[in-house]
Motif scaffolding. Structure first.
Motif, PDB file in Angstrom:
ATOM      1  N   VAL A 182      -6.568  10.414  10.778  1.00  0.00           N
ATOM      2  CA  VAL A 182      -7.031  10.648   9.407  1.00  0.00           C
ATOM      3  C   VAL A 182      -6.126   9.934   8.412  1.00  0.00           C
ATOM      4  N   ASN A 183      -4.827  10.002   8.634  1.00  0.00           N
ATOM      5  CA  ASN A 183      -3.890   9.370   7.706  1.00  0.00           C
ATOM      6  C   ASN A 183      -4.144   7.868   7.598  1.00  0.00           C
ATOM      7  N   VAL A 184      -4.318   7.208   8.723  1.00  0.00           N
ATOM      8  CA  VAL A 184      -4.529   5.760   8.701  1.00  0.00           C
ATOM      9  C   VAL A 184      -5.880   5.426   8.071  1.00  0.00           C
ATOM     10  N   ALA A 185      -6.893   6.240   8.359  1.00  0.00           N
ATOM     11  CA  ALA A 185      -8.217   5.972   7.794  1.00  0.00           C
ATOM     12  C   ALA A 185      -8.221   6.127   6.279  1.00  0.00           C
ATOM     13  N   ILE A 186      -7.467   7.080   5.753  1.00  0.00           N
ATOM     14  CA  ILE A 186      -7.341   7.232   4.295  1.00  0.00           C
ATOM     15  C   ILE A 186      -6.588   6.046   3.702  1.00  0.00           C
ATOM     16  N   LEU A 187      -5.499   5.655   4.361  1.00  0.00           N
ATOM     17  CA  LEU A 187      -4.709   4.532   3.863  1.00  0.00           C
ATOM     18  C   LEU A 187      -5.526   3.240   3.884  1.00  0.00           C
ATOM     19  N   ARG A 188      -6.334   3.046   4.921  1.00  0.00           N
ATOM     20  CA  ARG A 188      -7.188   1.855   4.987  1.00  0.00           C
ATOM     21  C   ARG A 188      -8.193   1.850   3.838  1.00  0.00           C
ATOM     22  N   ARG A 189      -8.766   3.012   3.532  1.00  0.00           N
ATOM     23  CA  ARG A 189      -9.709   3.098   2.411  1.00  0.00           C
ATOM     24  C   ARG A 189      -9.011   2.760   1.091  1.00  0.00           C
ATOM     25  N   ASP A 190      -7.809   3.301   0.890  1.00  0.00           N
ATOM     26  CA  ASP A 190      -7.096   3.017  -0.349  1.00  0.00           C
ATOM     27  C   ASP A 190      -6.667   1.558  -0.430  1.00  0.00           C
ATOM     28  N   ALA A 191      -6.383   0.944   0.696  1.00  0.00           N
ATOM     29  CA  ALA A 191      -6.057  -0.484   0.695  1.00  0.00           C
ATOM     30  C   ALA A 191      -7.250  -1.306   0.221  1.00  0.00           C
ATOM     31  N   GLY A 192      -8.470  -0.846   0.545  1.00  0.00           N
ATOM     32  CA  GLY A 192      -9.662  -1.528   0.060  1.00  0.00           C
ATOM     33  C   GLY A 192      -9.911  -1.281  -1.418  1.00  0.00           C
ATOM     34  N   ARG A 193      -9.587  -0.094  -1.880  1.00  0.00           N
ATOM     35  CA  ARG A 193      -9.807   0.244  -3.287  1.00  0.00           C
ATOM     36  C   ARG A 193      -8.757  -0.401  -4.187  1.00  0.00           C
ATOM     37  N   PHE A 194      -7.542  -0.572  -3.686  1.00  0.00           N
ATOM     38  CA  PHE A 194      -6.440  -1.157  -4.454  1.00  0.00           C
ATOM     39  C   PHE A 194      -5.875  -2.342  -3.666  1.00  0.00           C
ATOM     40  N   PRO A 195      -6.651  -3.420  -3.544  1.00  0.00           N
ATOM     41  CA  PRO A 195      -6.296  -4.492  -2.600  1.00  0.00           C
ATOM     42  C   PRO A 195      -5.041  -5.275  -2.969  1.00  0.00           C
TER      43      PRO A 195
END
Length: 294
Positions: A182-195
């Motif tokens: 879950v932690n990595v999946a959230i971080l991956r999503r935020d990396a897409g939102r704040f590239p």
């Protein structure tokens, strides 16, 4: 992070994950060389040409319309988080780094009123986190819940570093694999939102070098929304805590989320939270955590 590489890996991984049966694609007895969909099948389901879809999957989302992205998401059976992530990747492809996220992100300084809000929540752990997985503020029970993160010297306290670099996380999370995923999946999503957030890029780079567990999960390109659900913790002072949680983004502070963990009344966890509050006062948890936070 390279936008084209991100797009390429994300779309190809989603295409490889979905079977023809799941996508409603009829098969006529020919032996398939891939377990997932072929590019031409995705193109047909999305109503675009094979050449155009191939261009997209090779990482070029420049000029892709919302309707096309929605059609691709439908063809690949993307969930809401994956659908949003695809749009975030397209937005990054069509926006220059100097214009992306000109407003403050996860590094913005919190106004005092946010701490007042947290302190007004007295019966449940409450924290404010940023898009870099840092805990940037908390109430007394919030600091007490995550007290193990403050035993080390690294600041700010960071969920990802704790999970992947601190051996105590294996005891704190009864289901460590789930917490890590879950932690990595959230971080991956935020990396897409704040590239273009340098803090996210630095965190991903550090963990990729230092943790095989992180590196493997990061390569899966999974994304996740994380605004409600339930979590289990094994706190060293009070034992097992099974807590629902609710998160909400702070609109005036982009990149920041308030998360509250209210116990179900009458449960052993509710009793344990009362014990945790007493322990936090006796151990001066809030004072110690705030004193060590820059």
């Amino acid at each position: 992070m390279d936008n084209r590489a991100e797009v390429r890996a994300f779309l190809s991984s989603r295409r490889g994950r979905i079977t023809p049966e799941q996508a409603g694609v009829q098969q006529f007895g020919t032996r398939r060389r891939v377990t997932g969909l072929r590019r031409e099948e995705v193109a047909r389901l999305a109503g675009v040409s094979v050449d155009y879809y191939t261009r997209l999957e090779r990482g070029n989302l420049t000029g892709a319309s919302d309707s096309v992205l929605d059609a691709i998401a439908s063809a690949l059976c993307l969930d809401r988080a994956e659908h949003d992530h695809l749009h975030d990747l397209a937005r990054a492809a069509n926006t220059s780094p100097t214009r992306t996220r000109a407003r403050p992100s996860g590094s913005a300084r919190l106004p005092a009123t946010v701490q007042y809000l947290l302190d007004a929540i007295s019966d449940a752990p409450a924290i404010v986190g940023n898009n870099r997985m840092d805990i940037v503020a908390a109430n007394t029970l919030g600091y007490a819940l995550y007290s193990d993160m403050y035993r080390g010297s690294a600041r700010p306290a960071n969920h990802s570093r704790f999970i992947f670099l601190d051996p105590r996380s294996g005891d704190f999370y009864p289901d460590w694999d789930r917490a890590a995923n879950v932690n990595v999946a959230i971080l991956r999503r935020d990396a897409g939102r704040f590239p273009h957030d340098p803090g996210i890029a630095a965190l991903v780079g550090e963990l990729s070098v230092r943790s095989d567990e992180f590196r493997t999960r990061w390569a899966a390109h999974d994304v996740r929304r994380h605004y409600s659900g339930a979590k289990s913790f094994r706190h060293p002072a009070v034992g097992l805590l099974e807590l629902p949680f609710h998160g909400m983004e702070l609109e005036d502070l982009p990149g920041h989320t308030l998360t509250v963990y209210p116990a179900v009344p009458g449960t052993p966890t509710a009793d344990a939270l009362r014990l945790l509050a007493t322990w936090a006062v006796s151990e001066q948890i809030t004072e110690r955590a705030r004193a060590s936070t820059p």
